[in-house]
Design a protein around this motif. Structure first.
Motif, PDB file in Angstrom:
ATOM      1  N   MET A   1       0.824  -1.216   0.000  1.00  0.00           N
ATOM      2  CA  MET A   1       0.000   0.000   0.000  1.00  0.00           C
ATOM      3  C   MET A   1       0.855   1.263   0.000  1.00  0.00           C
ATOM      4  O   MET A   1       0.494   2.294   0.555  1.00  0.00           O
ATOM      5  CB  MET A   1      -0.950   0.005   1.194  1.00  0.00           C
ATOM      6  CG  MET A   1      -2.062  -1.031   1.099  1.00  0.00           C
ATOM      7  SD  MET A   1      -3.278  -0.829   2.409  1.00  0.00           S
ATOM      8  CE  MET A   1      -4.411  -2.150   1.974  1.00  0.00           C
ATOM      9  N   ASN A   4       6.016   1.657   4.113  1.00  0.00           N
ATOM     10  CA  ASN A   4       6.854   0.707   4.831  1.00  0.00           C
ATOM     11  C   ASN A   4       6.799   1.076   6.306  1.00  0.00           C
ATOM     12  O   ASN A   4       7.388   2.079   6.716  1.00  0.00           O
ATOM     13  CB  ASN A   4       8.290   0.766   4.327  1.00  0.00           C
ATOM     14  CG  ASN A   4       9.181  -0.265   5.005  1.00  0.00           C
ATOM     15  OD1 ASN A   4       8.808  -0.871   6.004  1.00  0.00           O
ATOM     16  ND2 ASN A   4      10.379  -0.452   4.459  1.00  0.00           N
ATOM     17  N   LEU A  40      -1.621  -0.128  12.241  1.00  0.00           N
ATOM     18  CA  LEU A  40      -1.197  -0.023  10.845  1.00  0.00           C
ATOM     19  C   LEU A  40      -0.982  -1.400  10.239  1.00  0.00           C
ATOM     20  O   LEU A  40      -1.409  -1.664   9.114  1.00  0.00           O
ATOM     21  CB  LEU A  40       0.090   0.803  10.748  1.00  0.00           C
ATOM     22  CG  LEU A  40       0.681   0.944   9.337  1.00  0.00           C
ATOM     23  CD1 LEU A  40      -0.322   1.577   8.377  1.00  0.00           C
ATOM     24  CD2 LEU A  40       1.968   1.764   9.379  1.00  0.00           C
ATOM     25  N   ASP A  41      -0.339  -2.286  10.982  1.00  0.00           N
ATOM     26  CA  ASP A  41      -0.120  -3.653  10.482  1.00  0.00           C
ATOM     27  C   ASP A  41      -1.454  -4.339  10.193  1.00  0.00           C
ATOM     28  O   ASP A  41      -1.610  -5.025   9.185  1.00  0.00           O
ATOM     29  CB  ASP A  41       0.673  -4.464  11.497  1.00  0.00           C
ATOM     30  CG  ASP A  41       2.133  -4.043  11.574  1.00  0.00           C
ATOM     31  OD1 ASP A  41       2.603  -3.380  10.631  1.00  0.00           O
ATOM     32  OD2 ASP A  41       2.792  -4.383  12.581  1.00  0.00           O
ATOM     33  N   THR A  43      -4.291  -2.878   9.492  1.00  0.00           N
ATOM     34  CA  THR A  43      -4.888  -2.219   8.326  1.00  0.00           C
ATOM     35  C   THR A  43      -4.318  -2.789   7.031  1.00  0.00           C
ATOM     36  O   THR A  43      -5.058  -3.092   6.084  1.00  0.00           O
ATOM     37  CB  THR A  43      -4.633  -0.704   8.387  1.00  0.00           C
ATOM     38  OG1 THR A  43      -5.296  -0.153   9.530  1.00  0.00           O
ATOM     39  CG2 THR A  43      -5.146  -0.011   7.131  1.00  0.00           C
ATOM     40  N   ILE A  44      -3.005  -2.930   6.983  1.00  0.00           N
ATOM     41  CA  ILE A  44      -2.356  -3.449   5.777  1.00  0.00           C
ATOM     42  C   ILE A  44      -2.787  -4.889   5.518  1.00  0.00           C
ATOM     43  O   ILE A  44      -3.050  -5.284   4.379  1.00  0.00           O
ATOM     44  CB  ILE A  44      -0.823  -3.358   5.925  1.00  0.00           C
ATOM     45  CG1 ILE A  44      -0.384  -1.887   5.965  1.00  0.00           C
ATOM     46  CG2 ILE A  44      -0.126  -4.097   4.788  1.00  0.00           C
ATOM     47  CD1 ILE A  44       1.085  -1.692   6.283  1.00  0.00           C
ATOM     48  N   GLU A  45      -2.893  -5.688   6.581  1.00  0.00           N
ATOM     49  CA  GLU A  45      -3.247  -7.097   6.429  1.00  0.00           C
ATOM     50  C   GLU A  45      -4.706  -7.290   6.027  1.00  0.00           C
ATOM     51  O   GLU A  45      -5.025  -8.113   5.164  1.00  0.00           O
ATOM     52  CB  GLU A  45      -2.989  -7.838   7.741  1.00  0.00           C
ATOM     53  CG  GLU A  45      -3.308  -9.329   7.672  1.00  0.00           C
ATOM     54  CD  GLU A  45      -3.021 -10.043   8.980  1.00  0.00           C
ATOM     55  OE1 GLU A  45      -3.353 -11.236   9.080  1.00  0.00           O
ATOM     56  OE2 GLU A  45      -2.457  -9.412   9.887  1.00  0.00           O
ATOM     57  N   SER A  74      -5.065   3.122  -0.600  1.00  0.00           N
ATOM     58  CA  SER A  74      -3.634   3.393  -0.519  1.00  0.00           C
ATOM     59  C   SER A  74      -3.304   4.062   0.806  1.00  0.00           C
ATOM     60  O   SER A  74      -4.178   4.665   1.447  1.00  0.00           O
ATOM     61  CB  SER A  74      -3.168   4.275  -1.683  1.00  0.00           C
ATOM     62  OG  SER A  74      -3.755   5.570  -1.595  1.00  0.00           O
ATOM     63  N   ILE A  75      -2.052   3.932   1.216  1.00  0.00           N
ATOM     64  CA  ILE A  75      -1.540   4.593   2.411  1.00  0.00           C
ATOM     65  C   ILE A  75      -0.261   5.308   2.010  1.00  0.00           C
ATOM     66  O   ILE A  75       0.683   4.681   1.520  1.00  0.00           O
ATOM     67  CB  ILE A  75      -1.246   3.596   3.544  1.00  0.00           C
ATOM     68  CG1 ILE A  75      -2.495   2.774   3.871  1.00  0.00           C
ATOM     69  CG2 ILE A  75      -0.741   4.331   4.784  1.00  0.00           C
ATOM     70  CD1 ILE A  75      -2.246   1.679   4.901  1.00  0.00           C
TER      71      ILE A  75
END
Length: 208
Positions: A1, A4, A40-41, A43-45, A74-75
């Protein structure tokens, strides 16, 4: 996304980082929230916006109880890697007060109304053609919609040549609506038009 987590500066905010949440289509700012690394982790997952609630003292996924989830497109971190912009597609109001945005009650201001109208046209496409003008146009196909665009274009031109401002604005609104319906009929979107405009953009010169 496009982010990092290891490069973000969570320490500056005592473990939290502010996240501006923006509608990916209308670009309207929906809310401001905070994330810790775990949020955040998650959200990405999951692909759904998850935040850290300072009042609750823990993580919460937006829409867990209301169903108004935020699907993340996107982030993007800022230049200092200490804040984020989340582009999302909301599944309902973003604010707990029932409004589209936490920043005022207006829905998709400015050019964001183009994207909101596109969304409405997409919804009406599945309606009964006998009760929905949009559905009827789409059912009749691109050639019929293109004919309407031509008619509205002529009416807009005539109003622009000799009509009052109110008439110009009204006819132009009809033209924009029918143009968006035509794009929908062709399985296109206004973003295709914007992409062409972007490709044509160039720095101004003294000759311009």
């Amino acid at each position: 996304m496009s982010v990092n987590p290891d490069q973000l500066d969570f320490a500056k905010g005592n473990g939290l980082i502010p996240a501006v949440v923006q509608d990916a289509d209308t670009l309207q700012v929906l809310t401001l929230a905070y994330m810790d690394r775990a949020a955040l982790d998650e959200t990405i997952e999951s692909g759904e916006a998850t935040f850290f609630s300072r009042s609750r003292g823990g993580r919460w996924r937006k829409g867990e109880t209301s169903g108004n989830r935020l699907t993340v497109v996107s982030i993007t971190p800022d230049c200092d890697n200490d804040s984020l912009v989340l582009a999302v597609r909301p599944m309902g109001p973003a604010c707990h007060l029932g409004t589209t945005s936490c920043f005022g009650s207006e829905d998709a201001p400015g050019l964001g109304r183009i994207a909101r109208l596109e969304a409405t046209i997409a919804e009406r496409a599945a309606a009964d053609p006998s009760t929905s003008w949009t559905a009827r146009l789409l059912a009749e196909g691109p050639k019929r919609v293109a004919q309407k665009v031509g008619e509205e274009g002529v009416e807009t031109a005539l109003a622009g040549a000799a009509g009052p401002d109110e008439e110009v604005a009204s006819e132009a609104a009809d033209l924009v609506y029918h143009l968006l319906v035509l794009l929908r009929a062709r399985q296109m979107s206004f973003q295709d038009v914007l992409d062409v405009l972007a490709s044509r953009a160039r720095p101004a010169t003294h000759a311009d």
